[in-house]
Motif scaffolding. Structure first.
Motif, short mmCIF file in Angstrom:
data_model
loop_
_atom_site.label_atom_id
_atom_site.label_comp_id
_atom_site.label_asym_id
_atom_site.label_seq_id
_atom_site.Cartn_x
_atom_site.Cartn_y
_atom_site.Cartn_z
N VAL A 1 0.84 -1.20 0.00
CA VAL A 1 0.00 0.00 0.00
C VAL A 1 0.88 1.26 0.00
N ALA A 2 1.97 1.22 0.76
CA ALA A 2 2.90 2.35 0.77
C ALA A 2 3.52 2.55 -0.61
N ASN A 3 3.77 1.46 -1.34
CA ASN A 3 4.29 1.58 -2.70
C ASN A 3 3.28 2.26 -3.62
N TRP A 4 2.00 1.99 -3.41
CA TRP A 4 0.97 2.67 -4.21
C TRP A 4 1.04 4.17 -3.98
N GLN A 5 1.34 4.56 -2.76
CA GLN A 5 1.47 5.99 -2.45
C GLN A 5 2.56 6.61 -3.31
N ARG A 6 3.68 5.93 -3.42
CA ARG A 6 4.80 6.48 -4.18
C ARG A 6 4.54 6.43 -5.68
N ARG A 7 3.96 5.31 -6.14
CA ARG A 7 3.79 5.14 -7.59
C ARG A 7 2.63 5.93 -8.16
N HIS A 8 1.57 6.14 -7.37
CA HIS A 8 0.36 6.75 -7.91
C HIS A 8 -0.04 8.04 -7.20
N GLY A 9 0.79 8.51 -6.25
CA GLY A 9 0.48 9.75 -5.55
C GLY A 9 -0.76 9.68 -4.71
N VAL A 10 -1.04 8.52 -4.14
CA VAL A 10 -2.25 8.32 -3.35
C VAL A 10 -1.94 8.59 -1.87
N PRO A 11 -2.66 9.50 -1.22
CA PRO A 11 -2.45 9.72 0.21
C PRO A 11 -2.78 8.45 1.01
N VAL A 12 -1.95 8.15 1.99
CA VAL A 12 -2.16 6.99 2.85
C VAL A 12 -2.21 7.46 4.30
N LEU A 13 -3.30 7.12 5.00
CA LEU A 13 -3.48 7.50 6.40
C LEU A 13 -3.57 6.21 7.23
N PRO A 14 -2.45 5.68 7.70
CA PRO A 14 -2.49 4.41 8.44
C PRO A 14 -3.09 4.58 9.84
N LEU A 15 -4.00 3.69 10.20
CA LEU A 15 -4.61 3.68 11.52
C LEU A 15 -4.27 2.39 12.24
N SER A 16 -4.13 2.49 13.56
CA SER A 16 -3.86 1.33 14.40
C SER A 16 -5.06 1.04 15.27
N ALA A 17 -5.43 -0.23 15.37
CA ALA A 17 -6.52 -0.63 16.26
C ALA A 17 -6.08 -0.59 17.72
N GLY A 18 -4.82 -0.31 17.96
CA GLY A 18 -4.30 -0.24 19.32
C GLY A 18 -4.42 1.14 19.95
N GLU A 19 -4.97 2.12 19.22
CA GLU A 19 -5.14 3.48 19.76
C GLU A 19 -6.55 3.98 19.48
N GLU A 20 -6.95 5.03 20.21
CA GLU A 20 -8.23 5.66 19.96
C GLU A 20 -8.25 6.23 18.53
N THR A 21 -9.40 6.18 17.90
CA THR A 21 -9.49 6.50 16.48
C THR A 21 -9.34 7.99 16.19
N LEU A 22 -10.12 8.84 16.85
CA LEU A 22 -10.12 10.27 16.54
C LEU A 22 -8.76 10.93 16.74
N PRO A 23 -8.05 10.69 17.87
CA PRO A 23 -6.73 11.32 18.01
C PRO A 23 -5.77 10.95 16.89
N GLN A 24 -5.86 9.72 16.40
CA GLN A 24 -4.99 9.33 15.28
C GLN A 24 -5.32 10.13 14.03
N LEU A 25 -6.62 10.27 13.72
CA LEU A 25 -7.01 11.03 12.54
C LEU A 25 -6.57 12.48 12.65
N ARG A 26 -6.74 13.06 13.83
CA ARG A 26 -6.31 14.45 14.02
C ARG A 26 -4.81 14.58 13.82
N ARG A 27 -4.05 13.64 14.33
CA ARG A 27 -2.60 13.68 14.18
C ARG A 27 -2.20 13.55 12.70
N LEU A 28 -2.85 12.65 11.99
CA LEU A 28 -2.54 12.47 10.57
C LEU A 28 -2.91 13.69 9.74
#
Length: 325
Positions: free
Chosen positions: A292-319
């Motif tokens: 998926v990270a390679n797709w970011q480089r090859r196609h200019g697609v933004p990637v926002l990785p989320l972890s199920a080990g953290e609260e969802t909203l703070p991760q989105l705000r950080r990203l």
């Protein structure tokens, strides 16, 4: 399976099994609705904070609303020369300009993976819960921005499609389909061959022909070369954002565990104490995220990785380059 898929498209999914009340394991409609107020701190508009992953060097900037053609008319003093239609000008012998207006809104399609591969969590949430929460937060915010919102919710043998609309009723249908699909996930669910992500993305391409915001939340299980080709096409015609959802255990599988894995037809038990087992499992998961990270480089697609080990909203705000909020 075809009958179930058809029923899911009309909002007649079977009711969720009783007893699933832990919000870290399952989400219900009431929980998803509580996220509306918190979603107001996010933004999916083209103007992003400098530190936002949607505005970085390796990500295409969100293009925002498209343009509608209004009319073709004679050139008037003061018109922008960049609007001159040179073909019509050459044909008529008089300068003409194309008048364009910005679309009133931009349709958004939120694609949420609720397959059994997402029903896993080792620290805080199931991956399926994190994906559902992030999808609800995005849906609330996009509608609040004045844009149309729709979605595709898919499980192992269901595919619910909701075309983008600018209405609370449409948003509620999306959230209901999401909660219903999440509620069907359980450890004793019958083994079926899961819907492939490539098939789902082809459905996305059919709905989002161009100028959509498309957000895909998944663990990207089962991707292949065909998946990348569909991703490339979507990225050329739309603002595509990929949100890979992973679990902390994917990076380092602990010893002393006995895991049952399935491809939808066959099951196998893996002892993580066995030689090479942990390294193999970690490599499998990291390889998927690496692609998926390679797709970011090859196609200019933004990637926002989320972890199920953290609260969802703070991760989105950080990203998105926002404060803790």
């Amino acid at each position: 399976m075809q009958d179930r898929t058809a029923r899911s498209r009309t909002g007649t999914l079977p009711p969720r099994p009783p007893g699933a009340t832990d919000p870290r394991v399952h989400v219900d409609l009431a929980h998803l609705r509580t996220l509306e107020t918190r979603a107001r701190s996010l933004s999916f508009l083209p103007r992003q904070p400098a530190r936002s992953a949607l505005n970085g060097r390796h990500a295409s900037r969100l293009r925002g609303r498209g343009l509608n053609f209004e009319e073709l008319r004679d050139y008037l003093p003061g018109d922008d020369i960049r609007a001159i239609d040179w073909k019509v000008t050459a044909r008529t012998g008089r300068p003409h300009v194309r008048v364009m207006t910005e679309e009133r809104d931009r349709p958004a399609l939120i694609v949420v993976d609720q397959r059994m591969s997402m029903f896993f969590g080792s620290v805080l949430n199931m991956k399926s819960v994190t994906a559902a929460e992030a999808a609800a937060l995005a849906a609330f915010r996009i509608l609040d921005q004045g844009d149309r919102v729709g979605g595709i919710v898919f499980g192992d043998d269901l595919l619910a499609e909701m075309r983008p609309q600018r209405s609370r009723a449409a948003l509620n249908r999306f959230l209901t389909a999401l909660a219903d699909a999440n509620g069907l996930l359980r450890a004793d669910a019958p083994a079926v061959e899961p819907i492939g992500l490539t098939r789902v993305l082809r459905a996305v391409a059919r709905i989002a022909s161009r100028n959509h915001l498309v957000i895909v939340l998944s663990d990207f299980d089962g991707i292949d070369e065909q998946t990348e080709r569909v991703v490339s096409g979507l990225a050329r015609r739309n603002d595509l954002v990929l949100v890979p959802v992973s679990d902390p255990v994917a990076g380092e599988v602990p010893a002393g565990m006995r895991l049952v894995v399935s491809d939808g037809r066959l099951q196998a038990e893996i002892d993580t104490d066995a030689p090479g087992a942990r390294q193999g499992l970690a490599s499998l998961s990291q390889g998927r995220l690496g692609e998926v990270a390679n797709w970011q480089r090859r196609h200019g697609v933004p990637v926002l990785p989320l972890s199920a080990g953290e609260e969802t909203l703070p991760q989105l705000r950080r990203l998105m380059g926002l404060g803790p909020g």
